[in-house]
Design a protein around this motif. Structure first.
Motif, PDB file in Angstrom:
ATOM      1  N   GLY A   1       0.778  -1.231   0.000  1.00  0.00           N
ATOM      2  CA  GLY A   1       0.000   0.000   0.000  1.00  0.00           C
ATOM      3  C   GLY A   1       0.808   1.277   0.000  1.00  0.00           C
ATOM      4  N   TYR A   2       2.121   1.196  -0.025  1.00  0.00           N
ATOM      5  CA  TYR A   2       2.960   2.392  -0.080  1.00  0.00           C
ATOM      6  C   TYR A   2       2.890   2.989  -1.486  1.00  0.00           C
ATOM      7  N   ASP A   3       2.941   4.305  -1.546  1.00  0.00           N
ATOM      8  CA  ASP A   3       3.023   4.989  -2.827  1.00  0.00           C
ATOM      9  C   ASP A   3       4.350   4.648  -3.503  1.00  0.00           C
ATOM     10  N   ARG A   4       4.330   4.369  -4.806  1.00  0.00           N
ATOM     11  CA  ARG A   4       5.547   3.954  -5.513  1.00  0.00           C
ATOM     12  C   ARG A   4       6.613   5.057  -5.486  1.00  0.00           C
ATOM     13  N   GLY A   5       6.185   6.302  -5.674  1.00  0.00           N
ATOM     14  CA  GLY A   5       7.139   7.398  -5.630  1.00  0.00           C
ATOM     15  C   GLY A   5       7.790   7.521  -4.267  1.00  0.00           C
ATOM     16  N   TYR A   6       6.986   7.345  -3.217  1.00  0.00           N
ATOM     17  CA  TYR A   6       7.538   7.417  -1.866  1.00  0.00           C
ATOM     18  C   TYR A   6       8.512   6.269  -1.612  1.00  0.00           C
ATOM     19  N   ALA A   7       8.130   5.061  -2.001  1.00  0.00           N
ATOM     20  CA  ALA A   7       8.982   3.894  -1.777  1.00  0.00           C
ATOM     21  C   ALA A   7      10.327   4.065  -2.479  1.00  0.00           C
ATOM     22  N   THR A   8      10.299   4.563  -3.712  1.00  0.00           N
ATOM     23  CA  THR A   8      11.531   4.759  -4.467  1.00  0.00           C
ATOM     24  C   THR A   8      12.383   5.854  -3.843  1.00  0.00           C
ATOM     25  N   ALA A   9      11.750   6.942  -3.398  1.00  0.00           N
ATOM     26  CA  ALA A   9      12.481   8.028  -2.753  1.00  0.00           C
ATOM     27  C   ALA A   9      13.140   7.550  -1.457  1.00  0.00           C
ATOM     28  N   LEU A  10      12.437   6.718  -0.698  1.00  0.00           N
ATOM     29  CA  LEU A  10      12.983   6.221   0.561  1.00  0.00           C
ATOM     30  C   LEU A  10      14.223   5.365   0.310  1.00  0.00           C
ATOM     31  N   VAL A  11      14.150   4.469  -0.656  1.00  0.00           N
ATOM     32  CA  VAL A  11      15.312   3.634  -0.983  1.00  0.00           C
ATOM     33  C   VAL A  11      16.474   4.502  -1.457  1.00  0.00           C
ATOM     34  N   SER A  12      16.208   5.456  -2.324  1.00  0.00           N
ATOM     35  CA  SER A  12      17.272   6.297  -2.886  1.00  0.00           C
ATOM     36  C   SER A  12      17.927   7.157  -1.818  1.00  0.00           C
ATOM     37  N   CYS A  13      17.123   7.780  -0.971  1.00  0.00           N
ATOM     38  CA  CYS A  13      17.680   8.647   0.078  1.00  0.00           C
ATOM     39  C   CYS A  13      18.457   7.845   1.113  1.00  0.00           C
ATOM     40  N   SER A  14      17.998   6.644   1.412  1.00  0.00           N
ATOM     41  CA  SER A  14      18.700   5.806   2.382  1.00  0.00           C
ATOM     42  C   SER A  14      20.016   5.287   1.823  1.00  0.00           C
ATOM     43  N   ALA A  15      20.084   5.119   0.506  1.00  0.00           N
ATOM     44  CA  ALA A  15      21.273   4.533  -0.113  1.00  0.00           C
ATOM     45  C   ALA A  15      22.510   5.393   0.072  1.00  0.00           C
ATOM     46  N   VAL A  16      22.338   6.718   0.161  1.00  0.00           N
ATOM     47  CA  VAL A  16      23.511   7.577   0.271  1.00  0.00           C
ATOM     48  C   VAL A  16      24.170   7.473   1.642  1.00  0.00           C
ATOM     49  N   LEU A  17      23.558   6.730   2.554  1.00  0.00           N
ATOM     50  CA  LEU A  17      24.232   6.438   3.824  1.00  0.00           C
ATOM     51  C   LEU A  17      25.503   5.631   3.590  1.00  0.00           C
ATOM     52  N   ALA A  18      25.630   5.019   2.400  1.00  0.00           N
ATOM     53  CA  ALA A  18      26.847   4.271   2.070  1.00  0.00           C
ATOM     54  C   ALA A  18      28.088   5.164   2.097  1.00  0.00           C
ATOM     55  N   LEU A  19      27.902   6.478   1.901  1.00  0.00           N
ATOM     56  CA  LEU A  19      29.029   7.397   1.954  1.00  0.00           C
ATOM     57  C   LEU A  19      29.536   7.599   3.370  1.00  0.00           C
ATOM     58  N   LEU A  20      28.710   7.247   4.368  1.00  0.00           N
ATOM     59  CA  LEU A  20      29.035   7.565   5.750  1.00  0.00           C
ATOM     60  C   LEU A  20      29.373   6.346   6.595  1.00  0.00           C
ATOM     61  N   ILE A  21      28.777   5.202   6.278  1.00  0.00           N
ATOM     62  CA  ILE A  21      28.964   4.024   7.119  1.00  0.00           C
ATOM     63  C   ILE A  21      30.158   3.230   6.603  1.00  0.00           C
ATOM     64  N   PRO A  22      31.132   2.939   7.459  1.00  0.00           N
ATOM     65  CA  PRO A  22      32.352   2.266   6.991  1.00  0.00           C
ATOM     66  C   PRO A  22      32.097   0.821   6.601  1.00  0.00           C
TER      67      PRO A  22
END
Length: 435
Positions: free
Chosen positions: A133-154
């Motif tokens: 039931g999640y909006d597709r745009g929201y789901a994609t934005a959440l995955v994309s925004c969370s992915a940039v944590l790769a720059l910070l987590i060793p």
């Protein structure tokens, strides 16, 4: 050389990057433009500066981590991480979104690259969220925004590059962004519950506490070998057993039997593809390092960092204002460049400036990581968002509203905290390394 030519050189670099010219060639063009218009008798110093940087053994860690992350990506760790995160919190309303944040952050740490996290987690979680039931745009934005944590987590490739460019301890740079990253994970999770409160979400059937704990334990055992990888890497480094480069080699040795023999999702064909892509990444990065080192050398000879400092001081002598201007500059760089290019360009230029203003290089590295991560998801360029849209089969306008919420209420506060609360990035290095 007058400031007009230096500004023109920076414009050439940015315009070429915006036009899509390969980043190494953009840095090379900027370096050779300065050489041609400047009063330099020979190119020997440019070539030697490029090759001298390439000889650093620290750089070997990046392709090794990329290769190990690729092995784990194709070795089945992504689906196991998703299953574990979902078993822990997926039955709570909105909990699947939190599971996305956690699994993407952990996978980003294993792979070391934001694009790899989107490519691995997105095809699994976006359809699952849409079905709930999640909006597709929201789901994609959440995955994309969370992915940039790769720059910070060793182990983060961006932090390795920053440490190498600035001569800062790699071990310290692995530790510095951890607390900002954890705050981001928390804020993303809180915002997820707020942004999904009006969505008609479908929850799975409830289970007893005992059944839930057994499911978590089962999924933990399945994902355990993948979760152990970053722990082994960091344990080797901070236990004084290995250098970061040696730890990267250990990660490769560890990942191969896990992918081939334990998870058995890795095939010889996928292994060959991983080796080929890792080689491509390493080759492009070496060429980029070569040309960016040349550009950095020329800009240093032309006193560009000092001119940047004088320009900032002409605007204001208030440290708060100056640090905000530095952050704005980093954000703009992050919007137009990938994280590797951004680190190579911004670090040597701005480090002398912030040191003159009294900032610790370790703290500045954490600020660079957070800002460049925010730039990767900030419109109008937002390269990670566009990539996420391809994976999630949606468009930028459908992702823009939740993305702006994550930027303004998560990333921006963490940028400010990292800038004006030095202890946030210095606490762990001082605690574990005594820096």
């Amino acid at each position: 050389m007058g400031p007009e030519l230096l500004i023109l050189d920076a414009v050439i670099l940015v315009v070429f990057l915006v036009l899509g010219v390969p980043a190494p060639l953009c840095f090379g063009a900027a370096a050779f433009f300065i050489f041609l218009v400047g009063d330099y008798p020979t190119t020997n110093f440019l070539v030697s500066s490029g090759f001298s940087k390439l000889s650093s053994i620290i750089l070997l860690a990046i392709p090794l981590y990329v290769f190990a992350g690729g092995v784990m990506t194709h070795g089945g760790i992504a689906i196991r991480l998703v299953d574990l995160a979902e078993s822990m919190i997926g039955r709570v309303r909105g909990g699947l979104g939190v599971a996305v944040v956690i699994s993407t952050a952990v996978f980003g740490a294993i792979s070391g690259m934001a694009t790899a996290a989107v490519a691995a987690i997105g095809p699994i979680m976006i359809p699952k969220m849409v079905a709930r039931g999640y909006d597709r745009g929201y789901a994609t934005a959440l995955v994309s925004c969370s992915a940039v944590l790769a720059l910070l987590i060793p182990p983060s490739s961006s932090m390795i590059l920053y440490g190498w460019v600035t001569g800062t301890s790699i071990a310290a740079m692995f530790l510095a962004p951890i607390l900002p990253a954890l705050i981001l994970v928390s804020l993303f999770s809180i915002l997820n519950f707020i942004l999904t409160r009006n969505m008609k979400l479908h929850q799975p059937e409830p289970v007893t506490f005992g059944e839930g704990m057994f499911d978590v334990w089962t999924k933990t055992k399945r994902a355990g070998f993948g979760l152990a990888m970053p722990l082994i890497i960091l344990g080797c480094i901070y236990g004084g057993i290995t250098t970061p480069t040696e730890a990267a080699a250990i990660a490769v040795i560890y990942a191969l039997p896990v992918g081939f023999l334990i998870y058995r999702d890795l095939t010889f064909k996928s292994f060959a593809d991983i080796a080929w892509k890792s080689g491509q990444i390493a080759a492009v990065m070496m060429i980029m390092v070569f040309f960016s080192s040349m550009l950095a050398r020329v800009w240093t000879m032309e006193n560009v960092p000092q001119q940047v400092l004088e320009t900032l001081l002409s605007v204001s002598d208030n440290p708060v204002v100056l640090f905000l201007l530095v952050n704005l500059f980093l954000l703009i760089i992050g919007m137009f460049l990938d994280d590797v290019s951004g680190v190579l360009l911004a670090s040597p230029m701005l480090l002398p400036v912030v040191k003159e203003l009294g900032m610790d290089p370790i703290q500045f590295g954490a600020i660079v990581g957070v800002n460049l991560g925010m730039g990767l998801i900030t419109p109008p360029t937002a390269p990670i968002l566009y990539f996420g849209g391809l994976i999630g089969k949606t468009t930028l306008p459908k992702m823009i509203k939740p993305t702006l919420a994550f930027i303004f209420f998560a990333y921006l506060p963490v940028v400010l905290l990292t800038t004006f609360v030095p202890e946030l990035s210095l606490f762990l290095p001082e605690l574990l390394l005594g820096n």
